[in-house]
Each structure stands twice: as C-alpha cells, then as structure tokens.
Design a protein around this motif. Structure first.
Motif, PDB file in Angstrom:
ATOM      1  N   GLY A 188       0.816  -1.211   0.000  1.00 42.86           N
ATOM      2  CA  GLY A 188       0.000   0.000   0.000  1.00 42.86           C
ATOM      3  C   GLY A 188       0.844   1.252   0.000  1.00 42.86           C
ATOM      4  O   GLY A 188       2.043   1.222   0.294  1.00 42.86           O
ATOM      5  N   SER A 189       0.192   2.346  -0.326  1.00 44.60           N
ATOM      6  CA  SER A 189       0.855   3.634  -0.446  1.00 44.60           C
ATOM      7  C   SER A 189      -0.002   4.689   0.235  1.00 44.60           C
ATOM      8  O   SER A 189      -1.235   4.623   0.196  1.00 44.60           O
ATOM      9  N   VAL A 190       0.655   5.669   0.835  1.00 42.64           N
ATOM     10  CA  VAL A 190      -0.078   6.712   1.564  1.00 42.64           C
ATOM     11  C   VAL A 190       0.736   7.991   1.676  1.00 42.64           C
ATOM     12  O   VAL A 190       1.957   7.946   1.700  1.00 42.64           O
ATOM     13  N   GLY A 191       0.054   9.094   1.761  1.00 47.69           N
ATOM     14  CA  GLY A 191       0.689  10.335   2.198  1.00 47.69           C
ATOM     15  C   GLY A 191       0.843  11.381   1.124  1.00 47.69           C
ATOM     16  O   GLY A 191       1.003  12.550   1.420  1.00 47.69           O
ATOM     17  N   GLU A 192       0.833  10.981  -0.114  1.00 49.91           N
ATOM     18  CA  GLU A 192       0.995  11.930  -1.219  1.00 49.91           C
ATOM     19  C   GLU A 192       0.572  11.208  -2.490  1.00 49.91           C
ATOM     20  O   GLU A 192       0.459   9.998  -2.516  1.00 49.91           O
ATOM     21  N   PRO A 193       0.367  11.989  -3.545  1.00 54.32           N
ATOM     22  CA  PRO A 193       0.005  11.335  -4.801  1.00 54.32           C
ATOM     23  C   PRO A 193       1.131  10.399  -5.245  1.00 54.32           C
ATOM     24  O   PRO A 193       2.307  10.742  -5.126  1.00 54.32           O
ATOM     25  N   ILE A 194       0.762   9.224  -5.696  1.00 51.00           N
ATOM     26  CA  ILE A 194       1.783   8.312  -6.228  1.00 51.00           C
ATOM     27  C   ILE A 194       1.710   8.377  -7.754  1.00 51.00           C
ATOM     28  O   ILE A 194       0.651   8.173  -8.345  1.00 51.00           O
ATOM     29  N   TRP A 199      -6.014   7.252   0.193  1.00 55.29           N
ATOM     30  CA  TRP A 199      -6.069   8.696   0.466  1.00 55.29           C
ATOM     31  C   TRP A 199      -6.756   8.960   1.790  1.00 55.29           C
ATOM     32  O   TRP A 199      -7.833   8.437   2.057  1.00 55.29           O
ATOM     33  N   TRP A 200      -6.117   9.743   2.591  1.00 52.26           N
ATOM     34  CA  TRP A 200      -6.718  10.255   3.834  1.00 52.26           C
ATOM     35  C   TRP A 200      -5.813  11.309   4.415  1.00 52.26           C
ATOM     36  O   TRP A 200      -4.779  11.626   3.827  1.00 52.26           O
ATOM     37  N   GLN A 201      -6.202  11.852   5.566  1.00 54.18           N
ATOM     38  CA  GLN A 201      -5.477  12.964   6.178  1.00 54.18           C
ATOM     39  C   GLN A 201      -5.491  12.819   7.694  1.00 54.18           C
ATOM     40  O   GLN A 201      -6.316  12.077   8.238  1.00 54.18           O
ATOM     41  N   THR A 202      -4.610  13.579   8.336  1.00 53.60           N
ATOM     42  CA  THR A 202      -4.595  13.585   9.801  1.00 53.60           C
ATOM     43  C   THR A 202      -6.018  13.823  10.328  1.00 53.60           C
ATOM     44  O   THR A 202      -6.463  13.183  11.278  1.00 53.60           O
ATOM     45  N   ASN A 214       3.701  19.170   0.530  1.00 54.29           N
ATOM     46  CA  ASN A 214       3.897  17.785   0.906  1.00 54.29           C
ATOM     47  C   ASN A 214       5.319  17.408   0.486  1.00 54.29           C
ATOM     48  O   ASN A 214       5.601  17.198  -0.676  1.00 54.29           O
ATOM     49  N   VAL A 215       6.212  17.368   1.461  1.00 56.23           N
ATOM     50  CA  VAL A 215       7.622  17.134   1.179  1.00 56.23           C
ATOM     51  C   VAL A 215       8.012  15.799   1.799  1.00 56.23           C
ATOM     52  O   VAL A 215       7.959  15.649   3.014  1.00 56.23           O
ATOM     53  N   SER A 216       8.350  14.844   0.977  1.00 53.61           N
ATOM     54  CA  SER A 216       8.655  13.489   1.446  1.00 53.61           C
ATOM     55  C   SER A 216       7.533  12.964   2.340  1.00 53.61           C
ATOM     56  O   SER A 216       7.783  12.315   3.346  1.00 53.61           O
ATOM     57  N   GLY A 217       6.308  13.269   1.976  1.00 52.26           N
ATOM     58  CA  GLY A 217       5.181  12.784   2.766  1.00 52.26           C
ATOM     59  C   GLY A 217       4.962  13.554   4.055  1.00 52.26           C
ATOM     60  O   GLY A 217       4.070  13.248   4.816  1.00 52.26           O
ATOM     61  N   HIS A 218       5.763  14.569   4.326  1.00 53.17           N
ATOM     62  CA  HIS A 218       5.554  15.404   5.507  1.00 53.17           C
ATOM     63  C   HIS A 218       4.753  16.628   5.113  1.00 53.17           C
ATOM     64  O   HIS A 218       5.033  17.275   4.113  1.00 53.17           O
ATOM     65  N   ARG A 219       3.779  16.930   5.936  1.00 53.74           N
ATOM     66  CA  ARG A 219       2.925  18.062   5.648  1.00 53.74           C
ATOM     67  C   ARG A 219       3.510  19.319   6.251  1.00 53.74           C
ATOM     68  O   ARG A 219       3.742  19.379   7.442  1.00 53.74           O
TER      69      ARG A 219
END
Ligand code: WTA
Length: 649
Positions: free
Chosen positions: A386-392, A415-418, A523-528
């Motif tokens: 699975g993948s999460v955190g930013e567009p793949i 797709w989801w958010q904090t 969104n930088v390396s999956g960090h917001r």
C-alpha cells in the motif's frame, strides 16, 4: 509533481490490474459492502462497530444535530487500550506477537500481547502515581521504540489524551505544541538511532521546556545511553518510575467522545492545528479500514507500516488499527539506508512480512537506488502493498508492484489525512481493478465527491475540489482550542460539506485521482508543511525583511521547499553565509524537515495590487517554467527581474 505533470502522467498509464482470483475469493470485504453501505450507511457503521468491545452499548450510531461537531456511538463507553490489548489476552492470544521490533543497529525485541498488557499496565500505574489524571494532556517525543506504544496506550488507558510530537521537530516546535495543548507532563527518551548515530531527543525537550513552566514532570526512556542533562525534581527515568509498578490495572470505560489524542498538523497559517480525535468512532474507523483495506488475517499476517508513529499514519496503522485487530506488526526504528540500501527488504525477508504500507517518496527513492537491490531479497511473503501520504505517480506505482509486489500483489493507494483519522478513499484489494496512480473510490460507508468551484459535483474527466459529504467515524471533532478555525478551515468553503484542501479528478469511469493540495500546504517526502509556517520562521530572523515559500515539483520528494527572501538593507553583503544561517534558523524554528532546498535572495517579490504575494509565479520560476498569467501583478516586470536574479544574471 506539479498538477500539470500529474495530469500528463495520468494519460500515460492506462492498464488496470484485477485482484488475483484467490485473493478475491478469500478477501475480508467483497463488493456487496458498497451496496450495503449505500442502502443503509449508519447500519453499516453500526455493524462495523461490532468489531469493538463496548463496556456500555451506545444508543445511537450518529448524532449530527450539532454539525459539524459529530457524536458517534452516542452514550457508548469503552477503553481504547482494553480493545487493543486486554481483550486479546482474555481471548487466549497473549502469546501472539504484537510487535517485532527492529532497532536501527540490529537489536531486536519481540513484544507479545501479554508483554504489551504488562508494560502498558505498569506505565498506566506509573502515570497515575506521578499525578496524571483523566483529561490531562501528555506530550510524547520519542524515537520509534516499543515504549512509545506503551506510553500512548498507557495514556489512552487512563483517559489522558496524548499528543505525540514527531521526533524530527525542533525545540521551538515542541514548545509551541506543549504550550498550545496545555501539557504538564512529557515523555521522551535520551535519544534514538538515526543513520547510524545516536541523535538527541531529551536535549530538545530540555530546551523547549525553558519556555514551558507548567511542565512538572519529564519521564525519560533510556534508549541510547547518551549523556543527558538532568533537572532534579522534574526529570525521572522511565525505568525507575515504571519497572516497579504492578502489572495489574483496571481499565476505566470512557465515553465514546472522550478525547483520545491531539495531533498537530500544518495548516495554511503559521500556527499548526491541534487535530482532536475521540475514542469510539476513531477505534471503529481504524479497526474497520485496517481490516478492509489491508485484508488483515490476524492469525497469519505480518503487517508493516513503514512510517513514523509521530504522524497519523503511525497512530492509525502502527498502533490503534492493527492492535484493535490483534495483528502482528513490524516496527522499525531507523532509516531505509542504514546500514545499507537493502535494509527494508532484509526486514521483509527476515520477518516474512505479508503486507507493506509506505509512502511514495520512499518508493521513488528505492527506484532511484535501483531494482537490483530489492531483487537480492526474498520478498515472496508479501501479498499486498500500500501507499499513503501523497500522490503516487503511475511510474512509481508500477515499479512498486513489479519490484516489491513481484507483479503479483494488489496495490492499494490510500487517500486520507490527519483530520480523517482513517483511510477514506482506496481500492478494496479483493474487489477493485486498480489503476496505477488512482485512489479509485470512497470506501464503503464513505461519501466523498469532487466539487466544482461553486459546489456542484464534477462530471467524468473533470477536476475540482475533494470533499466528504457525510460524516465518518474517525473524523476530527474540532481543533484544540480553536473551534472557529475548525469551522472556517473545513466547513465554510462548501457549507455542511468537509473540504479536504486537495484537488482531485474524476476519470472517464468516474474513478478518483487525488492530485494534491490546493492551498498553501506542501507535501515534502510525505511530511505536511505549511508555506506560511516556514515564511514566518524566515521572517523571524533579524536579517530578513520579507519571505515567500513555495513547494516546487521534485521527482523524489514530491515537492521541495524553495524560499525567496528579501534581506533587510543592513544585512546585505552576507552572501552564502546568510543563506546557510537562514537555513539553520529554519531548522531551529521548526525542524530539519522544514529546511528549504534553496534560499534565493531577491530584491522584490511578485505581488498583486492588493499586496498578496503571487506564489504561483514563484513556483513557475522555481520549476524553471515560463511564468503564467501575470496581468494581476502590480508591476509586471518584477518576474523577469527575479528570474534574472535567481539565475545569477
Ligand atoms: C496527501 C497522511 C494523494 C493529501 C495520511 C492530503 C495523498 C495530505 C494521499 C494529508 C494519496 C495523503 N494520494 N495524496 N493516497 N494520501 N495525501 O495529514 O494532500 O499527513 O491532504 O495525512 O497528504 O497528509 P497527512
């Protein structure tokens, strides 16, 4: 990727991937779930709530009369930790492994559910003995070690909401969060291992607390054994406080809406938002989605969310979701290239991981390192990734499936958010024919859509704003101490509908592709990260008159931080030194994750007549593109001047 690049890339990959037949036949959730949820959404969430053990039953599934403040599972009582730990031990699963812990240096620990129960009970007794009461907020600033989970679950057990602060944040960022949250009790460690070195954590807490006089106790786990400063009366070793405590502790049942945790996340202003999650709905939401999206078979699966517990992905899919489902998880402390670039794959092979969940930025890094590295390891245990955190991007998706999933496993782009607490849009691995790069469809029980500027659903092959039209169990309840901002940020853009802040597109089949943020969040390396937050940090330096920050497309990290800075007259002539100084200043103010890739010294910034900085044009410059429409600029020649300054001309 920029929106334009994403859309261009979407066109290139048109294959779909059906679930393997045996996967589909044995899947936890089948296609009928969509129909059932559509017919009776609250009935569906009522059924999902049976996954949780309630100390007292709820009377209503949802009370939305105070919208946008939801009450889920009204009147129900439960203890989150009991659901994550004790009930599994009672059910004879005490010997099942909860975590295979792998330290960066190769040290390992095996934590069974019985071990977890003992440790959490001792920690809960210790917290109570040290004066933590129900409702008190506890800050946790820790490396990725089992004690981080013990601490979180001990807090949940006594009803003290935790606020976990990612270990990469600076002292200043800790202080902001501790103050905003009214924290009086902090749990940390001497340090943690990162890239082969013991990196300090307690030192940052010490520095932060010079401006947090209300903190009376700091509990310190010994992880690295490095030197630490010690404040007598305030600081206590975890081992002294916890080890001697009883392993007996009766969990109290709390109201379904009792606060479980607060997680700070970047918004569009300089001030991070304290996103509040409560207990009942969150436990149902994480447990159900973990079961449905990851097709969890707790007897046989070895589940690995390769994320940090300091982010929501870790909260929901390393801690609460997997534990509620009595899952065996892997927890890895360190970085993917320590001591070598095959470390993750060595871990998959060693523990026979069956499911891997990580961020596109990691996948793109592995692509860069080369497919021959994972090829050296036996990854045949994997059955779902699975993948999460930013567009793949489709290329990364296809690479991931081929080189990690052995061209065999389903891939779920979630797709989801904090704010969401739980996955909202994702393929179901046994049902969905996936498209590389698409999150596909809202999960059963979730009503999400893509809206036009004026709040109408877009048609197929159209883009717009991602929204959620009905409440969901794991949703945020408010922003800590700032209910107005909660209302404004999420509910005012389209009245009564949750505005996610993401752009999305429906394709020719109506499937959803999430494109990325439409606001000033990067969104930088999956960090917001918020552009404004970094601008504020820059402007807080004496030498800076004005600053503008944009996220530019980056092939590996998704976006990179590009800063444009106007120096005060007095600071001119600083050259390279001032750039290094400012970069360090941002690290001190927020943390290394917020450090700009480039800081460009300019004489002016492009502004509209009303004085608003046109970041879009700066992004064009940073991405080396012909700047778009600049007719609303007060001075249209400014872009050319900046471009020549930036290119050194
Ligand atoms: C982005 C992480 C595209 C999005 C769980 C969102 C994604 C932000 C995806 C939330 C995805 C997350 N596809 N974009 N599958 N998942 N995002 O709060 O922009 O750290 O708004 O939560 O990440 O980041 P957060």
């Amino acid at each position: 990727m920029s929106t334009e690049q994403t859309i261009a890339a979407l066109g290139r990959e048109s294959r779909t991937f059906e679930p393997p037949a045996d996967f589909a036949a044995n899947a936890n959730v089948k296609a009928d779930a969509y129909e059932r949820a559509e017919k009776d959404r609250l009935g569906f969430w009522d059924e999902a709530a049976q996954r949780i053990t309630w100390a007292e039953p709820y009377t209503d599934v949802l009370d939305w009369s105070g919208a946008p403040h939801a009450k889920w599972y009204v009147g129900g009582k439960l203890n989150a930790t009991y659901n994550c730990v004790d009930r599994h031990v009672e059910n004879g699963l005490g010997d099942r492994v909860a975590y295979h812990f792998e330290g960066e240096g190769g040290d390992t620990r095996t934590i069974t559910y019985k071990n977890l129960q003992d440790e959490v009970c001792k920690a809960a007794n210790a917290l109570t003995a040290l004066g933590v009461k129900t409702g008190d907020r506890v800050a946790i600033y820790m490396p990725m070690i089992p004690e981080t989970v013990f601490a979180m679950l001990a807090c949940a057990r006594i009803g003290a909401p935790h606020t976990v602060i990612f270990g990469g944040f600076s002292a200043k960022a800790i202080a902001d969060r501790v103050q905003d949250c009214g924290v009086e009790f902090v749990i940390t460690a001497d340090g943690g291992y990162r890239k082969g070195k013991a990196s300090p954590l307690k030192a940052a807490v010490d520095e932060a607390l010079t401006s947090c006089p209300d903190v009376h106790t700091v509990l310190v786990v010994k992880r690295t054994g490095q030197e630490v400063a010690w404040t007598e009366g305030r600081d206590k070793w975890w081992s002294d406080a916890v080890d001697g405590q009883s392993t007996e502790h009766t969990p109290e049942a709390f109201d379904a809406e009792h606060p479980l945790y607060i997680m700070y996340s970047s918004g569009t202003t300089g001030k991070p938002k304290g996103i509040l999650h409560t207990t009942g709905g969150y436990m149902v939401g994480t447990s159900y989605t973990h079961y449905a999206v990851f097709d969890i078979k707790p007897e046989t699966d070895v589940f690995w969310t390769a994320a940090d517990i300091g982010w929501v992905t870790g909260h929901s899919y390393i801690v609460y979701g997997p534990l509620a489902n009595a899952t065996t998880s892997i927890m890895y402390e360190g970085t993917p290239d320590t001591p070598h670039q095959g470390r993750w794959w060595e871990i998959v092979q060693k523990y026979k991981a069956t499911i891997l969940y990580c961020a596109p930025t990691a996948i793109r890094t592995f692509m860069k390192w080369g497919h021959q590295i994972p090829a050296e390891y036996d990854l045949s245990s994997l059955r779902l990734i699975g993948s999460v955190g930013e567009p793949i991007n489709p290329e990364a998706w296809v690479w991931y499936r081929k080189n990690i999933g052995g061209d065999r496993t389903p891939v779920v782009d979630t797709w989801w958010q904090t704010e969401n607490g739980q996955i909202l849009i994702s393929p179901l691995p046994g049902v969905t024919a996936t498209k590389p790069g698409a999150a596909m469809r809202p999960l059963p029980g979730i009503v999400a859509d893509v809206f036009t500027e004026d709040g109408k659903p877009v048609g197929n092959n159209e883009g717009g704003y991602l929204v959620v039209k009905e409440p969901w169990p794991g949703m945020l309840r408010t922003l800590w101490g700032d209910d107005d901002r909660f209302q404004r940020t999420y509910w005012d853009r389209f009245p009564g509908v949750y505005f996610a802040g993401d752009g999305a597109k429906r394709d020719q089949d109506g499937d959803i592709w999430v494109i990325g943020r439409v606001d000033d969040v990067m969104n930088v390396s999956g960090h917001r990260l918020s552009t404004t937050e970094i601008e504020s940090a820059l402007v807080s330096h004496d030498a800076v008159a004005e600053a503008a920050v944009v996220g530019a497309a980056d092939a590996t990290t998704g976006q990179s931080i590009e800063a444009f800075v106007i120096l005060k007259q007095s600071a001119h002539g600083g050259g390279e030194d001032i750039v290094a100084t400012l970069r360090q200043h941002v690290r001190d103010e927020i943390g290394a994750i917020a450090s700009p890739r480039s800081i460009m010294l300019v004489e002016e910034l492009p502004k509209t007549r009303s004085g608003k900085i046109m970041r879009r044009l700066l992004r064009d410059i940073a991405e080396n593109r012909e700047p778009g429409d600049s007719t609303t600029l007060a001075d249209s020649s400014v872009v050319d001047r900046i471009r020549s300054e930036v290119s050194g001309g």
